[in-house]
Scaffold this motif. Structure first.
Motif, PDB file in Angstrom:
ATOM      1  N   PRO A  65       0.839  -1.282  -0.055  1.00 35.71           N
ATOM      2  CA  PRO A  65      -0.018   0.098  -0.018  1.00 35.71           C
ATOM      3  C   PRO A  65       0.878   1.082   0.009  1.00 35.71           C
ATOM      4  N   GLN A  66       0.193   2.329  -0.570  1.00 37.18           N
ATOM      5  CA  GLN A  66       0.979   3.447  -0.544  1.00 37.18           C
ATOM      6  C   GLN A  66      -0.039   4.753  -0.488  1.00 37.18           C
ATOM      7  N   PRO A  67      -0.358   5.093   0.688  1.00 39.52           N
ATOM      8  CA  PRO A  67      -1.251   6.284   0.886  1.00 39.52           C
ATOM      9  C   PRO A  67      -0.741   7.502   0.444  1.00 39.52           C
ATOM     10  N   PHE A  68      -1.468   8.504   0.305  1.00 37.52           N
ATOM     11  CA  PHE A  68      -0.965   9.913  -0.212  1.00 37.52           C
ATOM     12  C   PHE A  68      -0.138  10.492   0.989  1.00 37.52           C
ATOM     13  N   PRO A  69       1.046  11.107   0.591  1.00 38.34           N
ATOM     14  CA  PRO A  69       1.693  11.555   1.773  1.00 38.34           C
ATOM     15  C   PRO A  69       1.008  12.979   2.287  1.00 38.34           C
ATOM     16  N   SER A  70       0.047  13.162   1.756  1.00 38.40           N
ATOM     17  CA  SER A  70      -0.816  14.532   2.332  1.00 38.40           C
ATOM     18  C   SER A  70      -1.624  13.918   3.350  1.00 38.40           C
ATOM     19  N   LEU A  71      -1.822  12.751   3.798  1.00 36.43           N
ATOM     20  CA  LEU A  71      -2.807  12.409   4.721  1.00 36.43           C
ATOM     21  C   LEU A  71      -2.622  12.924   6.232  1.00 36.43           C
ATOM     22  N   THR A  72      -3.584  13.354   6.678  1.00 35.03           N
ATOM     23  CA  THR A  72      -3.460  13.833   7.889  1.00 35.03           C
ATOM     24  C   THR A  72      -3.990  13.101   9.225  1.00 35.03           C
ATOM     25  N   THR A  73      -4.911  12.260   8.707  1.00 33.21           N
ATOM     26  CA  THR A  73      -5.706  11.160   9.609  1.00 33.21           C
ATOM     27  C   THR A  73      -5.586   9.759   9.247  1.00 33.21           C
ATOM     28  N   LEU A  74      -4.975   8.800   9.938  1.00 32.33           N
ATOM     29  CA  LEU A  74      -5.021   7.320   9.521  1.00 32.33           C
ATOM     30  C   LEU A  74      -5.391   6.486  10.553  1.00 32.33           C
ATOM     31  N   ASP A  75      -6.661   5.999  10.565  1.00 27.06           N
ATOM     32  CA  ASP A  75      -7.110   5.267  11.557  1.00 27.06           C
ATOM     33  C   ASP A  75      -7.402   3.792  11.276  1.00 27.06           C
ATOM     34  N   VAL A  76      -6.900   2.646  11.921  1.00 26.26           N
ATOM     35  CA  VAL A  76      -7.226   1.321  11.447  1.00 26.26           C
ATOM     36  C   VAL A  76      -7.479   0.769  12.704  1.00 26.26           C
ATOM     37  N   SER A  77      -8.053   1.422  13.838  1.00 23.98           N
ATOM     38  CA  SER A  77      -8.304   0.922  15.210  1.00 23.98           C
ATOM     39  C   SER A  77      -9.488  -0.132  15.068  1.00 23.98           C
ATOM     40  N   PHE A 101      -3.451   2.546  15.305  1.00 21.60           N
ATOM     41  CA  PHE A 101      -3.892   1.181  15.234  1.00 21.60           C
ATOM     42  C   PHE A 101      -4.088   0.536  16.272  1.00 21.60           C
ATOM     43  N   ALA A 102      -5.097   1.306  17.322  1.00 16.73           N
ATOM     44  CA  ALA A 102      -5.145   0.454  18.445  1.00 16.73           C
ATOM     45  C   ALA A 102      -6.340  -0.637  18.363  1.00 16.73           C
ATOM     46  N   MET A 103      -6.171  -1.519  19.426  1.00 16.24           N
ATOM     47  CA  MET A 103      -6.915  -2.642  19.322  1.00 16.24           C
ATOM     48  C   MET A 103      -7.311  -3.585  18.284  1.00 16.24           C
ATOM     49  N   ASN A 104      -5.752  -3.908  17.953  1.00 14.26           N
ATOM     50  CA  ASN A 104      -5.724  -4.997  16.834  1.00 14.26           C
ATOM     51  C   ASN A 104      -4.983  -6.171  17.386  1.00 14.26           C
ATOM     52  N   SER A 105      -4.219  -6.667  16.517  1.00 15.52           N
ATOM     53  CA  SER A 105      -3.349  -7.970  17.033  1.00 15.52           C
ATOM     54  C   SER A 105      -1.752  -7.739  16.425  1.00 15.52           C
ATOM     55  N   LEU A 106      -1.358  -6.500  16.516  1.00 20.78           N
ATOM     56  CA  LEU A 106       0.014  -6.352  16.081  1.00 20.78           C
ATOM     57  C   LEU A 106       0.881  -6.527  17.196  1.00 20.78           C
ATOM     58  N   TYR A 107       1.973  -6.995  16.616  1.00 23.44           N
ATOM     59  CA  TYR A 107       3.137  -7.684  17.505  1.00 23.44           C
ATOM     60  C   TYR A 107       4.804  -7.285  17.171  1.00 23.44           C
ATOM     61  N   LEU A 125      -1.288   3.282  19.855  1.00 22.34           N
ATOM     62  CA  LEU A 125      -1.045   1.989  19.748  1.00 22.34           C
ATOM     63  C   LEU A 125      -1.535   1.038  20.605  1.00 22.34           C
ATOM     64  N   SER A 126      -2.370   1.241  21.548  1.00 23.63           N
ATOM     65  CA  SER A 126      -2.934   0.606  22.694  1.00 23.63           C
ATOM     66  C   SER A 126      -3.501  -0.729  22.103  1.00 23.63           C
ATOM     67  N   LEU A 127      -3.645  -1.590  23.106  1.00 31.54           N
ATOM     68  CA  LEU A 127      -4.263  -3.124  23.078  1.00 31.54           C
ATOM     69  C   LEU A 127      -3.758  -3.540  22.025  1.00 31.54           C
ATOM     70  N   ASN A 128      -2.555  -4.010  21.971  1.00 31.96           N
ATOM     71  CA  ASN A 128      -1.867  -4.910  20.829  1.00 31.96           C
ATOM     72  C   ASN A 128      -0.956  -5.702  21.685  1.00 31.96           C
ATOM     73  N   GLN A 129      -0.160  -6.238  20.866  1.00 29.08           N
ATOM     74  CA  GLN A 129       1.196  -7.190  21.576  1.00 29.08           C
ATOM     75  C   GLN A 129       2.292  -6.794  21.080  1.00 29.08           C
ATOM     76  N   PHE A 130       2.641  -5.266  21.128  1.00 32.89           N
ATOM     77  CA  PHE A 130       4.083  -4.843  20.847  1.00 32.89           C
ATOM     78  C   PHE A 130       5.023  -5.395  22.121  1.00 32.89           C
TER      79      PHE A 130
END
Length: 450
Positions: A65-77, A101-107, A125-130
Motif C-alpha cells: 500500500p502507498q497512501p498519499f503523503p498528504s494524509l493527515t488522519t489514518l485510523d485502523v483501530s 492502530f489501537a485494538m488490533n493484534s499487531l506484535y 497503539l494501545s491494546l496490541n501485543q507490541f
C-alpha cells in the motif's frame, strides 16, 4: 460510517479518485483492506471498528500500500483480526496529525519510524501485543499531545525520559506493560503534561521525590497496581492542580505526608491496599473538593473523625473497609451532601464528564457481584465494612438518599437496624451482616425495591 454494512471491501469504491475524506468506521466489513484502498483519500482514511484481517508488514522489498503523503488522519483501530506490524509507509506520511492502530493484534517491536512525523499530535497503539523497547525516534514527535501505548507487552525498561520531555505532550498512558522505574529527573521542566497513567506495570522501589518538580501542571496521576515501596513523597504536594491521585495496590507505607493538604483541587484520592497504618490523616478534612476517598485495606486504626461528614461536602464515595477502625460511626456521616443532593458535585461536573479524568470505570460490589459505573454522578458508595466499629447504626445515615451501596458488615455494631434506612430508595446493595444487631427488619424496608 455506522451503517451496519458487512461483507468484503466494496470493489466499486476504487473508482472514487478525488476523495479528501473516506471513513468506514463502525461497520462489519471483513476480509482484507486492498492495497488500492489505502489511496482512496488525500486527507483522512478511517477503517476503524470493523473486522478486517490484513497482515501488515514493514517489508521494503515489496511495493504494498502507498497512501498519499498528504494524509493527515489514518485510523485502523478496533479491527481485532489485523496482525503483523506497523507498515513502513507510515514513515513517509509527514503530514500526519492522527495515527491509530489501537485494538488490533499487531506484535513485535514498535518500528523506529517516527523521525519525520514532526506534525503528529495523536498516537494510539494501545491494546496490541507490541514488545521490545520504545524506539528513540519517538523523541522527534515534537507536536505530539496524546500518546497511548497501554495494554501491550513492552519489555522491562525505565519509562523513557524522552517521552516526558516532549514539549507538547499533554496525555501519556503506558499502563498494563512492563515498565520498571520512573525517571528521577527530566531534561527540562514540562509544563504541558496533565495526564500520566502508569498503572499495572512493574514499577518498584521508592517514588522519586524530585520527579514531580518537572511536571508541575499534572492533573491526573495513576501509579496503582505496581510494586512501589517506601513513603509517599511530600513533593507530591507541589502538584497543586492535581485532581486525581491513585496510588492503590502498592507497598507504600505511612504516614501520608500532611503536605498533601495543599492539593486543594483534588477530587479523587485512592491509596487502597497499601500498609499506611496509623489513624485516618487529619489533613483529609482540608480536601473539601474530594468526590472519592478510598482508604480501604490500609491497616488504619483509631476512630473515624467525628466531623468527617461536615468537612467533605462533595464526597460521593467513601471507602474505609478492611482496616482496624474502632469506636462508633459518626452521626455526621449522615450530612455528606454529595450523598444527599445529586447536584452537590456540580462544581466539578466538567471534570467528571471529561474522559481524561474519569477514563477508568470505578467498580463497587452490588448484590454480591462486581458492578461498574462509568460516571461518578451515578456512583455513591459508603463502605465501612470489616472493621471493629461499635455502637448503634446512626439513623442519620437515612438522609443519604443518593446512596447506591451501603456496607457496614463485619463490625461489632449493636442495637436495631434504624427504620430511617428504609428511605434510601436508590440502594442497590445493603449489607449489615455479621454484626451484633437485634430485632426485626424494619417495615420501612418494603420501600427498597431496587
Amino acid at each position: 460510517s455506522l451503517c451496519d454494512f458487512s461483507g468484503p471491501f466494496p470493489p466499486w469504491l476504487r473508482h472514487l479518485t478525488n476523495l479528501s475524506v473516506f471513513t468506514l468506521t463502525g461497520n462489519q466489513f471483513d476480509g482484507e483492506i486492498p492495497d488500492w484502498a489505502w489511496r482512496l483519500a488525500k486527507l483522512t482514511l478511517d477503517f476503524s471498528d470493523n473486522s478486517f484481517n490484513n497482515t501488515l508488514s514493514c517489508d521494503t522489498t515489496t511495493t504494498g500500500p502507498q497512501p498519499f503523503p498528504s494524509l493527515t488522519t489514518l485510523d485502523v483501530s478496533y479491527n481485532t483480526y489485523i496482525t503483523g506490524t506497523i507498515p513502513c509507509f507510515v514513515a513517509n506520511l509527514t503530514s500526519l496529525l492522527t495515527l491509530s492502530f489501537a485494538m488490533n493484534s499487531l506484535y513485535g517491536p514498535i518500528p523506529d519510524m517516527f523521525a519525520a512525523l514532526t506534525k503528529l499530535r495523536f498516537l494510539d497503539l494501545s491494546l496490541n501485543q507490541f514488545d521490545g523497547i520504545l524506539p528513540s525516534s519517538m523523541q522527534h514527535l515534537r507536536s505530539l499531545s496524546e500518546l497511548d501505548l497501554d495494554t501491550n507487552l513492552l519489555s522491562p525498561q525505565e519509562v523513557p525520559s524522552f517521552l516526558l520531555d516532549l514539549p507538547s505532550i499533554v496525555r501519556i498512558d503506558l499502563s498494563f506493560n512492563n515498565f520498571t522505574a520512573i525517571p528521577n529527573d527530566l531534561a527540562v521542566r514540562n509544563s504541558s503534561l496533565e495526564y500520566l497513567k502508569l498503572s499495572s506495570n512493574k514499577l518498584s522501589g521508592p517514588i522519586p521525590s524530585a520527579f514531580f518538580t518537572f511536571i508541575p501542571n499534572l492533573k491526573f496521576l495513576r501509579l496503582d497496581s505496581n510494586q512501589l515501596s517506601g513513603e509517599v513523597p511530600a513533593s507530591l504536594s507541589q502538584l497543586n492542580q492535581l485532581q486525581t491521585l491513585d496510588l492503590s495496590y502498592n507497598s507504600l507505607h505511612g504516614p501520608l505526608p500532611s503536605t498533601l493538604s495543599n492539593l486543594s483541587s483534588l477530587l479523587i484520592l485512592n491509596v487502597q491496599g497499601n500498609p499506611i497504618g496509623g489513624p485516618i490523616p487529619s489533613f483529609i478534612s482540608l480536601l473539601d473538593q474530594l468526590l472519592v476517598l478510598d482508604l480501604g485495606s490500609c491497616e488504619l486504626n483509631g476512630s473515624i473523625p467525628s466531623s468527617m461528614g461536615l468537612s467533605l461536602p462533595q464526597l460521593q464515595v467513601l471507602i474505609l473497609s478492611y482496616n482496624r477502625l474502632t469506636g462508633p460511626i459518626p452521626s455526621s456521616l449522615g450530612e455528606l451532601k454529595g450523598m444527599i443532593n445529586p447536584n452537590a458535585g456540580s462544581s466539578a461536573k466538567d471534570v467528571i464528564d471529561h474522559e481524561d479524568y474519569i477514563k477508568d470505570d470505578l467498580s463497587i460490589t452490588l448484590k454480591g457481584e462486581n458492578g461498574t459505573y462509568s460516571s461518578l454522578q451515578l456512583l455513591t458508595d459508603l463502605d465501612l465494612s470489616n472493621n471493629l466499629l461499635i455502637g448503634h447504626i446512626p439513623p442519620e445515615l437515612g438522609a443519604l438518599v443518593q446512596l447506591l451501596s451501603l456496607d457496614l458488615s463485619k463490625n461489632r455494631l449493636d442495637g436495631v437496624i434504624p427504620s430511617a434506612l428504609g428511605g434510601l430508595v436508590k440502594l442497590e446493595a445493603l449489607d449489615v451482616s455479621q454484626n451484633e444487631l437485634e430485632g426485626e427488619i424494619p417495615q420501612s424496608f418494603t420501600q427498597l425495591t431496587s
